[in-house]
Design a protein around this motif. Structure first.
Motif, PDB file in Angstrom:
ATOM      1  N   GLU A 114     -14.742  -0.626   0.402  1.00 54.86           N
ATOM      2  CA  GLU A 114     -13.340  -0.132  -0.227  1.00 54.86           C
ATOM      3  C   GLU A 114     -12.043  -1.073  -0.283  1.00 54.86           C
ATOM      4  N   TYR A 118     -10.341  -2.654  -3.956  1.00 57.25           N
ATOM      5  CA  TYR A 118      -8.907  -2.468  -4.295  1.00 57.25           C
ATOM      6  C   TYR A 118      -8.421  -3.594  -4.472  1.00 57.25           C
ATOM      7  N   VAL A 151      -1.939  -0.797  -6.110  1.00 57.84           N
ATOM      8  CA  VAL A 151      -3.104  -0.702  -5.241  1.00 57.84           C
ATOM      9  C   VAL A 151      -2.951  -1.409  -3.923  1.00 57.84           C
ATOM     10  N   THR A 152      -1.842  -1.887  -3.508  1.00 55.35           N
ATOM     11  CA  THR A 152      -1.938  -2.740  -2.326  1.00 55.35           C
ATOM     12  C   THR A 152      -1.795  -1.768  -0.753  1.00 55.35           C
ATOM     13  N   LEU A 154      -3.103   1.192  -0.897  1.00 54.19           N
ATOM     14  CA  LEU A 154      -4.511   1.808  -0.791  1.00 54.19           C
ATOM     15  C   LEU A 154      -5.325   0.838   0.062  1.00 54.19           C
ATOM     16  N   MET A 155      -5.305  -0.619  -0.122  1.00 54.16           N
ATOM     17  CA  MET A 155      -5.940  -1.609   0.597  1.00 54.16           C
ATOM     18  C   MET A 155      -5.708  -1.237   2.048  1.00 54.16           C
ATOM     19  N   PHE A 172       0.793   5.010  -3.870  1.00 57.19           N
ATOM     20  CA  PHE A 172       0.081   4.446  -5.116  1.00 57.19           C
ATOM     21  C   PHE A 172       1.064   4.698  -6.129  1.00 57.19           C
TER      22      PHE A 172
END
Length: 286
Positions: A114, A118, A151-152, A154-155, A172
């Motif tokens: 995952e 991302y 998206v950072t 989320l990472m 996000f």
């Protein structure tokens, strides 16, 4: 050696690099607090996140430089980049960008799938969709660039657990909406550069009035972000709302209350303070 490091500083756009890696690290910290995990137990994944995201972002920024070598020569703000000065060959820059991207992506894959997905979404949207397909053609290129940066967090969260969770998704949304006023402010401040280079930034194509109106739409939408996350204390929602309203007031001052360049400078500086404050609130109250 020092000269080479200086070239890398311009090639990696050091502040842009930090601005993309830091939210990933903060996303991890917020997830760690939320799930009450031991940081020591996740020391290796955290280190991989730091190195992997750093290399992947550096690779994307390097490839962006390589792809925009022609327009960078036309802009004052990019005159010190190696692609303009010729201190590094374009072949070297291309090879460096590809190598950093592959290694960074591989490191993220070692954390989990995952996180790697991302990372790839961020890289692909920035290098291909933003730089190659949209930046020279349409004003909504800014939306694509915003998706890449958003998206950072989320990472970072996905290092601990799936990011399909209200908290990382709200981060996000905040980062996506935040990047629009932030980027519009830069485009106004560097209007002459973008106009000279022929890049389709909103102020250049549609003018200042449209840009001010669009900016305030996104600032207004930020007011809704507290509605998408639950479980925090009342003081969190109060403080977040105060921060959102404060930035909206700055945005509204662009309607003839301040000279446009002064407004853009204020909007840019306040955008940095806004994002740091919002992440700090999440870290403190999660």
């Amino acid at each position: 050696m020092f000269s080479f490091l200086t070239e890398l500083k311009y090639l990696f756009k050091r502040f842009v690099l930090i601005a993309n890696v830091l939210p990933a690290l903060l996303g991890f910290i917020i997830a760690a607090k939320y799930y009450d995990i031991s940081f020591i137990d996740y020391l290796l994944p955290f280190g991989l996140l730091l190195v992997g995201s750093g290399m992947l972002v550096a690779g994307a920024l390097t490839l962006n430089n390589w792809l925009e070598a022609d327009v960078d020569k036309l802009m004052e703000r990019t005159k010190q980049r190696p692609t303009v000065t010729g201190s590094l060959s374009l072949k070297t820059i291309l090879g460096l960008g590809i190598a950093l991207s592959i290694i960074g992506q591989a490191i993220l894959f070692f954390i989990n799938l995952e996180v790697a997905i991302y990372g790839f979404i961020g890289w692909y949207t920035y290098v291909v969709v933003y730089t190659v397909w949209t930046k020279r053609k349409v004003t909504w290129n800014t939306h694509v660039g915003s998706l890449s940066g958003a998206v950072t967090p989320l990472m970072g969260w996905a290092v601990v657990d799936s990011a399909m969770h209200p908290i990382p998704l709200s981060l996000f949304a905040v980062m996506f909406l935040w990047q629009m006023p932030h980027t519009y402010a830069i485009a106004i401040r560097k209007y002459d550069d973008y106009a000279r280079a022929g890049l389709k930034m909103l102020p250049v194509v549609r003018g200042y009035d449209v840009t001010v109106r669009r900016t305030n739409i996104y600032l207004g939408l930020l007011l809704l972000t507290p509605l998408f996350v639950s479980g925090f204390s009342l003081i969190f929602y109060i403080l977040l709302t105060v921060v959102n309203i404060s930035w909206l007031v700055i945005g509204l001052s662009g309607f003839k209350w301040l000279p446009i360049k002064k407004w853009a400078n204020l909007l840019f500086v306040s955008s940095l303070a806004y994002l740091l404050t919002v992440f700090l609130l999440f870290v403190l109250f999660v």
